[in-house]
Design a protein around this motif. Structure first.
Motif, PDB file in Angstrom:
ATOM      1  N   ASN A  33      15.911 103.675  17.339  1.00  0.00           N
ATOM      2  CA  ASN A  33      14.514 104.013  17.049  1.00  0.00           C
ATOM      3  C   ASN A  33      13.794 102.986  16.181  1.00  0.00           C
ATOM      4  O   ASN A  33      12.612 103.145  15.901  1.00  0.00           O
ATOM      5  N   GLY A  34      14.479 101.918  15.742  1.00  0.00           N
ATOM      6  CA  GLY A  34      13.827 100.895  14.939  1.00  0.00           C
ATOM      7  C   GLY A  34      13.718 101.229  13.464  1.00  0.00           C
ATOM      8  O   GLY A  34      12.980 100.545  12.734  1.00  0.00           O
ATOM      9  N   TYR A  35      14.428 102.250  12.988  1.00  0.00           N
ATOM     10  CA  TYR A  35      14.385 102.612  11.564  1.00  0.00           C
ATOM     11  C   TYR A  35      14.952 101.480  10.719  1.00  0.00           C
ATOM     12  O   TYR A  35      16.051 100.978  10.976  1.00  0.00           O
ATOM     13  N   THR A  36      14.196 101.038   9.707  1.00  0.00           N
ATOM     14  CA  THR A  36      14.625  99.953   8.829  1.00  0.00           C
ATOM     15  C   THR A  36      15.556 100.518   7.765  1.00  0.00           C
ATOM     16  O   THR A  36      15.121 101.248   6.863  1.00  0.00           O
ATOM     17  N   VAL A  37      16.841 100.191   7.875  1.00  0.00           N
ATOM     18  CA  VAL A  37      17.831 100.704   6.936  1.00  0.00           C
ATOM     19  C   VAL A  37      17.753  99.973   5.606  1.00  0.00           C
ATOM     20  O   VAL A  37      17.748 100.576   4.533  1.00  0.00           O
ATOM     21  N   ASP A  38      17.659  98.650   5.652  1.00  0.00           N
ATOM     22  CA  ASP A  38      17.616  97.851   4.425  1.00  0.00           C
ATOM     23  C   ASP A  38      17.108  96.463   4.781  1.00  0.00           C
ATOM     24  O   ASP A  38      17.108  96.059   5.953  1.00  0.00           O
ATOM     25  N   PHE A 217       5.813  96.165   2.529  1.00  0.00           N
ATOM     26  CA  PHE A 217       6.714  97.244   2.107  1.00  0.00           C
ATOM     27  C   PHE A 217       6.093  98.615   2.408  1.00  0.00           C
ATOM     28  O   PHE A 217       6.800  99.556   2.788  1.00  0.00           O
ATOM     29  N   MET A 218       4.787  98.736   2.236  1.00  0.00           N
ATOM     30  CA  MET A 218       4.111  99.993   2.576  1.00  0.00           C
ATOM     31  C   MET A 218       4.221 100.280   4.064  1.00  0.00           C
ATOM     32  O   MET A 218       4.429 101.430   4.478  1.00  0.00           O
ATOM     33  N   ASP A 219       4.075  99.223   4.887  1.00  0.00           N
ATOM     34  CA  ASP A 219       4.208  99.406   6.334  1.00  0.00           C
ATOM     35  C   ASP A 219       5.608  99.891   6.697  1.00  0.00           C
ATOM     36  O   ASP A 219       5.773 100.765   7.554  1.00  0.00           O
ATOM     37  N   ILE A 220       6.628  99.313   6.057  1.00  0.00           N
ATOM     38  CA  ILE A 220       8.007  99.723   6.334  1.00  0.00           C
ATOM     39  C   ILE A 220       8.217 101.184   5.948  1.00  0.00           C
ATOM     40  O   ILE A 220       8.790 101.979   6.710  1.00  0.00           O
ATOM     41  N   ALA A 221       7.745 101.563   4.763  1.00  0.00           N
ATOM     42  CA  ALA A 221       7.924 102.934   4.294  1.00  0.00           C
ATOM     43  C   ALA A 221       7.199 103.932   5.191  1.00  0.00           C
ATOM     44  O   ALA A 221       7.743 104.992   5.537  1.00  0.00           O
ATOM     45  N   ALA A 222       5.970 103.606   5.586  1.00  0.00           N
ATOM     46  CA  ALA A 222       5.199 104.522   6.430  1.00  0.00           C
ATOM     47  C   ALA A 222       5.825 104.652   7.815  1.00  0.00           C
ATOM     48  O   ALA A 222       5.885 105.756   8.379  1.00  0.00           O
ATOM     49  N   THR A 223       6.311 103.547   8.370  1.00  0.00           N
ATOM     50  CA  THR A 223       6.945 103.592   9.689  1.00  0.00           C
ATOM     51  C   THR A 223       8.246 104.390   9.639  1.00  0.00           C
ATOM     52  O   THR A 223       8.523 105.199  10.535  1.00  0.00           O
ATOM     53  N   ASN A 224       9.035 104.175   8.597  1.00  0.00           N
ATOM     54  CA  ASN A 224      10.270 104.955   8.455  1.00  0.00           C
ATOM     55  C   ASN A 224       9.967 106.448   8.311  1.00  0.00           C
ATOM     56  O   ASN A 224      10.684 107.299   8.857  1.00  0.00           O
ATOM     57  N   ALA A 225       8.907 106.770   7.572  1.00  0.00           N
ATOM     58  CA  ALA A 225       8.537 108.175   7.403  1.00  0.00           C
ATOM     59  C   ALA A 225       8.159 108.802   8.739  1.00  0.00           C
ATOM     60  O   ALA A 225       8.514 109.954   9.029  1.00  0.00           O
ATOM     61  N   TYR A 226       7.452 108.043   9.571  1.00  0.00           N
ATOM     62  CA  TYR A 226       7.076 108.566  10.884  1.00  0.00           C
ATOM     63  C   TYR A 226       8.301 108.789  11.767  1.00  0.00           C
ATOM     64  O   TYR A 226       8.396 109.794  12.486  1.00  0.00           O
ATOM     65  N   LEU A 227       9.259 107.857  11.719  1.00  0.00           N
ATOM     66  CA  LEU A 227      10.480 108.016  12.518  1.00  0.00           C
ATOM     67  C   LEU A 227      11.282 109.234  12.067  1.00  0.00           C
ATOM     68  O   LEU A 227      11.845 109.967  12.894  1.00  0.00           O
ATOM     69  N   LEU A 228      11.327 109.485  10.757  1.00  0.00           N
ATOM     70  CA  LEU A 228      12.002 110.683  10.264  1.00  0.00           C
ATOM     71  C   LEU A 228      11.259 111.945  10.704  1.00  0.00           C
ATOM     72  O   LEU A 228      11.882 112.959  11.029  1.00  0.00           O
ATOM     73  N   HIS A 229       9.939 111.876  10.699  1.00  0.00           N
ATOM     74  CA  HIS A 229       9.142 113.016  11.171  1.00  0.00           C
ATOM     75  C   HIS A 229       9.462 113.340  12.633  1.00  0.00           C
ATOM     76  O   HIS A 229       9.596 114.511  13.007  1.00  0.00           O
ATOM     77  N   LYS A 230       9.597 112.315  13.472  1.00  0.00           N
ATOM     78  CA  LYS A 230       9.930 112.540  14.867  1.00  0.00           C
ATOM     79  C   LYS A 230      11.311 113.177  15.012  1.00  0.00           C
ATOM     80  O   LYS A 230      11.510 114.109  15.808  1.00  0.00           O
TER      81      LYS A 230
END
Length: 331
Positions: A33-38, A217-230
């Protein structure tokens, strides 16, 4: 690469990248899903002092068994692939697979694993050294891959087009090594992460280089939050929000406001207004007169009037002995 041309010690130039100038990040992302782990920001050679090499140190700095555990499979490109890295990951319980270059230290250079230019498409050679398997496969060009996860060949094939004559193309199935099939399937995590981040980015032009990193960094956090929401929505059986809708709701909650709803236009009021917009007061009563609609229907007469309804745009009489405006709207 985070695009910037700021004059800092961290700014890098990479000719082969689409974004040539910017801050270089080493990223560990999920393949599905493209989630940024680190991620790690490259600040210079002094950042890694193990002496093994930048590629080795960048991977080992991202692989933290304390939160990753073991049993994961790591897919990397030829910049990172090395026998030492793969063996150390194997000892940690993490399998690895990646393409490699011929001149990489520790990779075999024997004739038993070599392919020639005249070898047919689909030719496979491999060498196994303990858990490491080095595979070469001839497609349109030679492909070299190393893995601690796969066997060299499992009997699977891929479809390719061949040119038999000048105007005749045929499709055939040719053997394909299992490491290459899985590499093509799972080697897109970082690219997918970059793609999702760029859809709705908060990045904008700034003269402060550290703000550029902060926006990323904000883009990474927001994208990760959306992937968790899905993921959570799918577990609950609910329909997830769209990417844009989620970010709008996230922004509204962070700002302590509600999502703006397009205002509903108030219905036009039924008010009598003059038909003609004459500035001359002497002409307002006579210019622009139209026949009253109510008089035509009820009295079968054509009575001229200078008044109309603002909402209905219908000419109606409005005088002391004949109030068609009121009667029209009551009916």
């Amino acid at each position: 690469m985070v695009a910037t041309k700021a004059h800092t010690g961290m700014t890098q130039y990479m000719k082969a990248k689409p974004t040539k100038w910017g801050f270089k990040l080493f990223v560990l992302a999920d393949s599905f899903n493209g989630y940024t782990v680190d991620f790690v920001i490259y600040t210079g050679k002094s950042q890694f002092s193990s002496g093994v090499g930048l590629a080795y140190d960048s991977v080992m700095s991202l692989i933290k068994p304390s939160f990753l555990g073991s049993g994961y499979h790591l897919y990397v490109d030829n910049f990172y692939t090395s026998p030492k890295l793969f063996m150390d990951l194997y000892s940690m319980g993490i399998g690895a697979c990646g393409t490699y270059s011929e001149n990489r230290r520790g990779c075999p250079r024997t004739q038993s694993n070599a392919l020639g230019k005249k070898d047919k498409r689909g030719t496979i050679t491999w060498i196994r050294e303990g858990p490491l398997v080095f595979v070469k496969w001839m497609d349109s060009r030679e492909v070299s891959i190393c893995s601690t996860i796969h066997p060299a060949y499992t009997g699977k094939t891929v479809r390719r087009r061949f040119k038999e004559t000048v105007d005749n193309w045929v499709t055939k199935d040719i053997p394909c090594p299992q490491p290459i099939m899985d590499y093509n399937k799972y080697m897109g995590g970082v690219d997918l992460s970059d793609q999702l981040i760029q859809y709705y980015s908060v990045h904008h032009t700034t003269k402060r280089w550290y703000r550029t990193l902060f926006f990323h960094f904000m883009d990474i956090a927001a994208t990760n939050a959306y992937l968790l929401h899905k993921e959570l929505s799918q577990e609950k059986g609910d329909k997830p929000m769209t990417h844009r809708g989620f970010l709008e709701e996230l922004t509204a909650q962070l700002c302590g406001v509600s999502v703006m709803v397009p205002p509903v236009k108030a219905p036009a009021q039924h008010l009598p207004v003059a038909i003609s917009e004459q500035e001359d007061l002497k002409k307002r009563a006579s210019y622009g007169r139209r026949s009253c609609a109510h008089c035509r229907e009820t009295r079968h007469k054509r009575q001229a009037t200078p008044w109309k309804c603002l909402a209905c745009d219908v000419a109606l009489c409005l005088i002391a002995d004949r109030n068609c405006f009121q009667e029209w709207h009551q009916e």
